[in-house]
Design a protein around this motif. Structure first.
Motif, PDB file in Angstrom:
ATOM      1  N   TYR A  12       0.845  -1.186   0.000  1.00  0.00           N
ATOM      2  CA  TYR A  12       0.000   0.000   0.000  1.00  0.00           C
ATOM      3  C   TYR A  12       0.877   1.232   0.000  1.00  0.00           C
ATOM      4  O   TYR A  12       2.072   1.156   0.290  1.00  0.00           O
ATOM      5  N   LYS A  13       0.269   2.362  -0.366  1.00  0.00           N
ATOM      6  CA  LYS A  13       1.022   3.604  -0.374  1.00  0.00           C
ATOM      7  C   LYS A  13       0.090   4.779  -0.170  1.00  0.00           C
ATOM      8  O   LYS A  13      -1.118   4.700  -0.434  1.00  0.00           O
ATOM      9  N   ALA A  14       0.667   5.862   0.300  1.00  0.00           N
ATOM     10  CA  ALA A  14      -0.015   7.143   0.408  1.00  0.00           C
ATOM     11  C   ALA A  14       0.869   8.155  -0.310  1.00  0.00           C
ATOM     12  O   ALA A  14       2.096   8.100  -0.190  1.00  0.00           O
ATOM     13  N   PHE A  15       0.252   9.039  -1.090  1.00  0.00           N
ATOM     14  CA  PHE A  15       1.065  10.008  -1.824  1.00  0.00           C
ATOM     15  C   PHE A  15       0.350  11.349  -1.886  1.00  0.00           C
ATOM     16  O   PHE A  15      -0.869  11.443  -1.767  1.00  0.00           O
ATOM     17  N   ALA A  16       1.136  12.386  -2.043  1.00  0.00           N
ATOM     18  CA  ALA A  16       0.630  13.745  -2.224  1.00  0.00           C
ATOM     19  C   ALA A  16       1.587  14.453  -3.170  1.00  0.00           C
ATOM     20  O   ALA A  16       2.765  14.091  -3.246  1.00  0.00           O
ATOM     21  N   GLY A  17       1.066  15.444  -3.875  1.00  0.00           N
ATOM     22  CA  GLY A  17       1.933  16.117  -4.819  1.00  0.00           C
ATOM     23  C   GLY A  17       1.460  17.505  -5.159  1.00  0.00           C
ATOM     24  O   GLY A  17       0.417  17.970  -4.682  1.00  0.00           O
ATOM     25  N   TYR A  18       2.255  18.130  -6.000  1.00  0.00           N
ATOM     26  CA  TYR A  18       1.928  19.468  -6.491  1.00  0.00           C
ATOM     27  C   TYR A  18       2.161  19.493  -7.994  1.00  0.00           C
ATOM     28  O   TYR A  18       3.241  19.126  -8.459  1.00  0.00           O
ATOM     29  N   ARG A  19       1.130  19.937  -8.731  1.00  0.00           N
ATOM     30  CA  ARG A  19       1.234  20.028 -10.192  1.00  0.00           C
ATOM     31  C   ARG A  19       1.635  21.455 -10.550  1.00  0.00           C
ATOM     32  O   ARG A  19       0.903  22.404 -10.302  1.00  0.00           O
ATOM     33  N   PHE A  20       2.837  21.599 -11.145  1.00  0.00           N
ATOM     34  CA  PHE A  20       3.334  22.914 -11.542  1.00  0.00           C
ATOM     35  C   PHE A  20       2.649  23.423 -12.806  1.00  0.00           C
ATOM     36  O   PHE A  20       2.411  24.627 -12.953  1.00  0.00           O
ATOM     37  N   ASN A  21       2.375  22.526 -13.723  1.00  0.00           N
ATOM     38  CA  ASN A  21       1.668  22.831 -14.966  1.00  0.00           C
ATOM     39  C   ASN A  21       1.066  21.509 -15.456  1.00  0.00           C
ATOM     40  O   ASN A  21       1.235  20.484 -14.798  1.00  0.00           O
ATOM     41  N   PRO A  22       0.362  21.473 -16.590  1.00  0.00           N
ATOM     42  CA  PRO A  22      -0.260  20.212 -17.022  1.00  0.00           C
ATOM     43  C   PRO A  22       0.724  19.079 -17.321  1.00  0.00           C
ATOM     44  O   PRO A  22       0.333  17.923 -17.430  1.00  0.00           O
ATOM     45  N   TYR A  23       2.012  19.394 -17.438  1.00  0.00           N
ATOM     46  CA  TYR A  23       2.996  18.390 -17.844  1.00  0.00           C
ATOM     47  C   TYR A  23       3.978  17.977 -16.750  1.00  0.00           C
ATOM     48  O   TYR A  23       4.629  16.946 -16.889  1.00  0.00           O
ATOM     49  N   LEU A  24       4.113  18.756 -15.684  1.00  0.00           N
ATOM     50  CA  LEU A  24       5.131  18.500 -14.663  1.00  0.00           C
ATOM     51  C   LEU A  24       4.547  18.614 -13.259  1.00  0.00           C
ATOM     52  O   LEU A  24       3.850  19.587 -12.955  1.00  0.00           O
ATOM     53  N   ALA A  25       4.866  17.612 -12.437  1.00  0.00           N
ATOM     54  CA  ALA A  25       4.433  17.618 -11.042  1.00  0.00           C
ATOM     55  C   ALA A  25       5.535  17.018 -10.170  1.00  0.00           C
ATOM     56  O   ALA A  25       6.427  16.324 -10.661  1.00  0.00           O
ATOM     57  N   ALA A  26       5.463  17.291  -8.888  1.00  0.00           N
ATOM     58  CA  ALA A  26       6.337  16.656  -7.892  1.00  0.00           C
ATOM     59  C   ALA A  26       5.439  15.822  -6.988  1.00  0.00           C
ATOM     60  O   ALA A  26       4.302  16.212  -6.691  1.00  0.00           O
ATOM     61  N   GLU A  27       5.941  14.664  -6.566  1.00  0.00           N
ATOM     62  CA  GLU A  27       5.132  13.750  -5.761  1.00  0.00           C
ATOM     63  C   GLU A  27       5.971  13.157  -4.640  1.00  0.00           C
ATOM     64  O   GLU A  27       7.087  12.695  -4.864  1.00  0.00           O
TER      65      GLU A  27
END
Length: 160
Positions: A12-27
């Motif tokens: 199992y996993k839990a994740f959160a992230g931030y989308r900088f634009n429609p093509y790039l995100a950090a997770e």
């Protein structure tokens, strides 16, 4: 040699992230990558990552792997509701061994665990159910010292 190996494929996993634009995100993620059980009826020694374990007559060993990861996620939104993605990152992993019966840890510094940093990769896709809700399916490959773990998952994603 009379050893048996059993893999527990539940993860199992839990994740959160931030989308900088429609093509790039950090997770960022926490991953429980499962358990391996080894049973033996002879006095064999085996290695998992950098730890050596000895199992004597009628002994058992359980080895669990957990990790914290940080990844860059590259995605390509399509005109449909489907968004394929790829990711690459680093993860801090820990393997921990425990045993019962005639079991001992041979050469670990802290008795039963190893921790290190390695790379992980992933491929997958998201299907938008609504403006804020999506279903995600993905495959991830985790390098864990000299071995690797393949993880397949399906998850719900909420965007806010």
């Amino acid at each position: 040699m009379s050893a048996s190996l059993e893999h527990n494929d539940l993860s199992y996993k839990a994740f959160a992230g931030y989308r900088f634009n429609p093509y790039l995100a950090a997770e960022g993620s926490y991953n429980y990558l499962g358990r391996t059980r080894v049973s033996d009826t002879t006095n064999d020694t085996f290695r998992v990552n950098e730890n050596s374990y000895r199992i004597g007559s009628d002994g058992d060993a359980d080895i669990e792997t957990r990790s914290f990861g940080l990844a860059a996620v590259l995605s390509y939104p399509t005109s449909w509701r489907l968004t394929p993605f790829a990711k690459i990152g680093a993860h801090l992993w820990t393997t921990r061994g425990s045993g019962s019966g005639d079991f001992s840890v041979v050469d670990s510094e802290d008795g039963s665990s190893t921790t290190d940093v390695d790379v992980f990769l992933g491929l997958g896709g998201e299907y938008l159910l609504s403006e804020t809700l999506a279903v995600r399916g993905e495959w991830e490959w985790f390098s864990v010292n000299a071995s690797s773990i393949n993880n397949f998952s399906v998850s719900m994603l909420y965007r806010f």
